[in-house]
Enzyme design. Structure first.
Site, short mmCIF file in Angstrom:
data_model
loop_
_atom_site.label_atom_id
_atom_site.label_comp_id
_atom_site.label_asym_id
_atom_site.label_seq_id
_atom_site.Cartn_x
_atom_site.Cartn_y
_atom_site.Cartn_z
N GLU A 54 31.54 -9.31 36.99
CA GLU A 54 30.58 -9.69 35.95
C GLU A 54 29.87 -8.45 35.40
OE1 GLU A 54 29.20 -14.25 36.91
OE2 GLU A 54 28.17 -12.62 37.96
N ASP A 70 27.18 -12.22 33.50
CA ASP A 70 27.23 -13.66 33.76
C ASP A 70 27.23 -14.43 32.43
OD1 ASP A 70 26.81 -16.11 35.54
OD2 ASP A 70 25.05 -16.21 34.26
#
Length: 240
Positions: free
Chosen positions: A126, A55
Site C-alpha cells: 500500500e 490504502d
C-alpha cells in the site's frame, strides 16, 4: 532526483523495472525509499504515512477498474469484490509476485515474527502505491501494471462460490446443515518460516472433511477449509 545511495537506487530501479514502468518514469525516489522502510528501521522515516495514502489509492484503483470493466454489476457486488481485492491476503499475494520483501528495509526482530509477514507485505505494498500516486498525483504509475492483477483477481473472485473465504463459507454450510461449527486440529509439521510449517485438519461429526498446509495457522486452516468446501460444493453440483 536520485537517492544519495547508489546501491539503494539500483535496488529501487530494479523493482520499478519489475513493475514494467519505464526507467525515466517521474518517480520521486525518496518516497519510494520511504515506502519500503519498515518502522523498525526508523521511528520517524518509515512507510506508515504512505501506507495511509496507499490504502485509498488501491480502493480507488479497484473501483475505477470494476466500473470500467464490469459496468453492469450492481453496487453491492462492486463492494463485495473490492473488499476481497483490498484485503491483506490479496495485497500480500500481489506483493509476493514482485518479491517485494527483498526490497523492504526491516529489522531482523520483525522478520522473526513470521505471523506478521502477510500484514507487513500488505502495508508496504500500500505504501508503494502511495509513493507512486504522490509522484504524479494521479494513477498514471499505478494502473499500467496493477490492472493486470485486478483482471485476474476479479475473474477468480467472480467464479469462486466461497468468495475466497473458505472458512466462512464452510462454517455457513455446516451451521445450515447440522447447526454445528467445524473443528480445526493443528499440527506443527515444518520448519519455522517454511511454506508448509503448519498442517490443519477440519473435522465435523467425527469425520475429517479436509486437510491443508500453510505458513501460519490461519493459512493452514484456510487451506483445509478450501479442500473441504470445494469437495462439498462439487458433490452438490454433481447431484444437482
Amino acid at each position: 532526483m536520485s537517492l544519495h545511495y547508489p546501491h539503494r537506487q539500483k535496488q529501487l530501479q530494479s523493482l520499478v523495472q519489475k513493475l514494467g514502468l519505464p526507467q525515466d518514469a517521474p518517480i520521486q525516489w525518496h518516497l519510494l525509499d520511504l515506502a519500503l522502510t519498515h518502522p523498525t528501521i526508523s521511528v520517524s522515516d518509515n512507510y506508515e504515512q504512505l501506507e495511509f495514502v496507499g490504502d485509498a489509492v488501491v480502493r480507488l484503483t479497484a473501483a475505477e477498474f470494476l466500473l470500467e470493466t464490469y459496468p453492469d454489476l450492481p453496487v453491492g457486488e462492486f463492494a463485495a469484490i473490492r473488499s476481497i481485492v483490498v484485503s491483506d491476503r490479496t495485497l500480500a499475494r500481489i506483493a509476493t509476485s514482485y518479491t517485494l520483501d527483498r526490497y523492504l528495509l526491516v529489522a531482523n526482530s520483525a522478520l522473526r515474527d513470521e505471523s506478521g509477514r502477510e500484514s507487513r507485505l500488505a502495508e508496504s505494498f500500500e505504501a508503494l502505491l502511495g509513493a507512486l500516486y504522490l509522484s504524479t498525483h494521479s494513477l498514471a504509475l499505478v494502473r499500467p501494471w496493477l490492472d493486470s492483477h485486478l483482471q485476474e483477481l476479479v475473474a477468480e473472485i467472480r467464479t469462486d462460490p466461497a468468495r475466497q473465504n473458505y472458512k466462512a463459507a464452510l462454517q455457513e454450510w455446516t451451521q445450515g446443515q447440522y447447526k454445528l461449527l467445524p473443528e480445526y486440529r493443528i499440527l506443527e509439521s515444518g520448519l519455522e518460516g517454511s511454506a508448509d510449517r503448519f498442517t490443519a485438519e477440519v473435522w465435523l461429526r467425527g469425520e475429517q472433511l479436509g486437510q491443508g498446509r500453510g505458513r501460519s495457522i490461519k493459512a493452514a486452516e484456510q487451506a483445509a477449509a478450501q479442500v473441504a468446501f470445494l469437495a462439498i460444493y462439487n458433490q452438490a453440483s454433481t447431484r444437482g
